[in-house]
Write a protein that holds these residues in place. Structure first.
Motif, mmCIF file in Angstrom:
data_model
loop_
_atom_site.group_PDB
_atom_site.id
_atom_site.type_symbol
_atom_site.label_atom_id
_atom_site.label_comp_id
_atom_site.label_asym_id
_atom_site.label_seq_id
_atom_site.Cartn_x
_atom_site.Cartn_y
_atom_site.Cartn_z
ATOM 1 N N THR A 150 69.381 -73.917 46.977
ATOM 2 C CA THR A 150 68.853 -75.146 47.558
ATOM 3 C C THR A 150 70.017 -76.083 47.892
ATOM 4 O O THR A 150 71.151 -75.887 47.442
ATOM 5 N N GLU A 151 69.709 -77.124 48.671
ATOM 6 C CA GLU A 151 70.756 -78.087 49.027
ATOM 7 C C GLU A 151 71.330 -78.742 47.777
ATOM 8 O O GLU A 151 72.544 -78.947 47.678
ATOM 9 N N GLU A 152 70.484 -79.024 46.799
ATOM 10 C CA GLU A 152 70.948 -79.638 45.555
ATOM 11 C C GLU A 152 71.834 -78.681 44.769
ATOM 12 O O GLU A 152 72.846 -79.082 44.206
ATOM 13 N N GLU A 153 71.453 -77.392 44.736
ATOM 14 C CA GLU A 153 72.257 -76.401 44.016
ATOM 15 C C GLU A 153 73.589 -76.157 44.721
ATOM 16 O O GLU A 153 74.620 -75.937 44.079
ATOM 17 N N LEU A 154 73.581 -76.204 46.051
ATOM 18 C CA LEU A 154 74.786 -75.936 46.817
ATOM 19 C C LEU A 154 75.859 -76.994 46.579
ATOM 20 O O LEU A 154 77.057 -76.716 46.690
ATOM 21 N N ILE A 155 75.441 -78.206 46.193
ATOM 22 C CA ILE A 155 76.396 -79.269 45.885
ATOM 23 C C ILE A 155 77.291 -78.863 44.713
ATOM 24 O O ILE A 155 78.442 -79.291 44.611
ATOM 25 N N GLY A 156 76.761 -78.007 43.833
ATOM 26 C CA GLY A 156 77.524 -77.572 42.662
ATOM 27 C C GLY A 156 78.610 -76.563 42.970
ATOM 28 O O GLY A 156 79.398 -76.217 42.090
ATOM 29 N N LEU A 157 78.672 -76.066 44.224
ATOM 30 C CA LEU A 157 79.703 -75.115 44.618
ATOM 31 C C LEU A 157 80.810 -75.892 45.330
ATOM 32 O O LEU A 157 80.659 -76.311 46.474
ATOM 33 N N VAL A 158 81.936 -76.097 44.635
ATOM 34 C CA VAL A 158 83.004 -76.971 45.126
ATOM 35 C C VAL A 158 84.260 -76.155 45.428
ATOM 36 O O VAL A 158 84.732 -75.388 44.589
ATOM 37 N N HIS A 159 84.792 -76.338 46.647
ATOM 38 C CA HIS A 159 86.029 -75.689 47.058
ATOM 39 C C HIS A 159 87.203 -76.525 46.559
ATOM 40 O O HIS A 159 87.296 -77.709 46.871
ATOM 41 N N LEU A 160 88.110 -75.926 45.784
ATOM 42 C CA LEU A 160 89.218 -76.658 45.184
ATOM 43 C C LEU A 160 90.464 -76.603 46.063
ATOM 44 O O LEU A 160 90.766 -75.571 46.661
ATOM 45 N N ASN A 161 91.177 -77.709 46.111
ATOM 46 C CA ASN A 161 92.483 -77.742 46.772
ATOM 47 C C ASN A 161 93.556 -77.501 45.713
ATOM 48 O O ASN A 161 93.727 -78.312 44.804
ATOM 49 N N VAL A 162 94.260 -76.393 45.830
ATOM 50 C CA VAL A 162 95.302 -76.055 44.854
ATOM 51 C C VAL A 162 96.609 -75.803 45.593
ATOM 52 O O VAL A 162 96.623 -75.571 46.806
ATOM 53 N N ASP A 163 97.723 -75.848 44.864
ATOM 54 C CA ASP A 163 99.023 -75.693 45.520
ATOM 55 C C ASP A 163 99.308 -74.219 45.820
ATOM 56 O O ASP A 163 98.629 -73.310 45.346
ATOM 57 N N ALA A 164 100.350 -74.009 46.623
ATOM 58 C CA ALA A 164 100.661 -72.668 47.113
ATOM 59 C C ALA A 164 101.019 -71.697 46.002
ATOM 60 O O ALA A 164 100.823 -70.488 46.142
ATOM 61 N N SER A 165 101.533 -72.202 44.888
ATOM 62 C CA SER A 165 101.909 -71.309 43.790
ATOM 63 C C SER A 165 100.704 -70.602 43.202
ATOM 64 O O SER A 165 100.834 -69.550 42.577
ATOM 65 N N GLN A 166 99.505 -71.165 43.392
ATOM 66 C CA GLN A 166 98.283 -70.523 42.923
ATOM 67 C C GLN A 166 97.595 -69.725 44.028
ATOM 68 O O GLN A 166 96.902 -68.759 43.762
ATOM 69 N N ARG A 167 97.812 -70.142 45.280
ATOM 70 C CA ARG A 167 97.067 -69.543 46.382
ATOM 71 C C ARG A 167 97.682 -68.242 46.889
ATOM 72 O O ARG A 167 96.967 -67.390 47.413
ATOM 73 N N PHE A 168 99.004 -68.090 46.778
ATOM 74 C CA PHE A 168 99.658 -66.922 47.346
ATOM 75 C C PHE A 168 100.475 -66.194 46.278
ATOM 76 O O PHE A 168 101.201 -66.837 45.522
ATOM 77 N N TYR A 169 100.330 -64.892 46.235
ATOM 78 C CA TYR A 169 101.223 -64.107 45.377
ATOM 79 C C TYR A 169 101.281 -62.673 45.877
ATOM 80 O O TYR A 169 100.447 -62.231 46.672
#
Length: 218
Positions: A150-169
């Motif tokens: 549901t729209e209310e449940e979808l609010i609980g799915l949050v995309h995090l902004n993290v630095d490159a040291s976590q995003r690429f390996y």
């Protein structure tokens, strides 16, 4: 190799004009490219994950992986993934999160997987042309059987902004030994609604069985 060295290698490879794409469209071409890249694929499939050259070819067919070759002739597999940290607060107010395990037939028991910098939550490969959000929603569907948020449940799915040291390996693939892989990760947090709670979530992947189980959050 430390994080800064890994990132430098990854960025150098991305920018390099001599890093060339490798076309794989059949079992024959995949075998040929692996042999030319000095990758011994014939030993795959004898671990608990049971992934082999056929599952690797399926990744390519599904748009989940591409291949490149560096100037030294080394074969590189590129994969994008989403990592979803699924959290739940029980009736006693204790915060829990999901961890993934794979069933080891030799040990006849469940064991934690050695994957990704983040070992919590669930992971899903991003297909070609697919957004990270859609990949996350597909992961919830395929691994937790959660559909029609549901729209209310979808609010609980949050995309995090993290630095490159976590995003690429970059690392040797745990499933395909000897195959160097570049990973790009997108991280999400999902606050599980109480109505969607189950004690465990089992799902097949290839020829193995996996499950997500709850543990108290640190």
């Amino acid at each position: 190799m430390n994080v800064s060295e890994i990132l430098k290698n990854y960025d150098d490879a991305r920018r390099s004009q001599t890093l060339r794409p490798v076309k794989v469209n059949s079992l024959f071409t995949l075998e040929f490219e692996l042999m030319n890249g000095w990758v011994d694929w014939q030993s795959w499939g004898d671990t608990s994950s049971k992934k082999n050259i056929h599952t690797l070819l399926q990744e390519v067919s599904d748009g989940e992986a591409t291949f490149w070759r560096d100037p030294e002739g080394k074969l590189i597999r590129k994969v994008s993934k989403v990592v979803i940290d699924v959290k739940y607060r029980d009736d006693n107010g204790v915060s829990q999160r999901l961890f993934e395990e794979v069933y080891d037939e030799e040990k006849e028991d469940w064991v934690k997987r050695r994957i990704d910098p983040s070992k919590k939550g669930l992971r899903e490969k991003v297909k070609a042309g697919e957004s990270s959000l859609n990949a996350a929603l597909r992961g919830l569907k395929e691994e937790m059987h959660i559909t029609d948020l549901t729209e209310e449940e979808l609010i609980g799915l949050v995309h995090l902004n993290v630095d490159a040291s976590q995003r690429f390996y970059q690392d040797e693939s745990n499933s395909y030994r000897g195959l160097l892989s570049n990973y790009q990760l997108d991280f999400f947090i999902f606050e599980l609604p109480p109505s969607r709670y189950e004690e465990a979530y089992e799902f097949p992947e290839g020829e193995s069985m996996r499950r997500l189980i709850w543990q108290e959050a640190a």
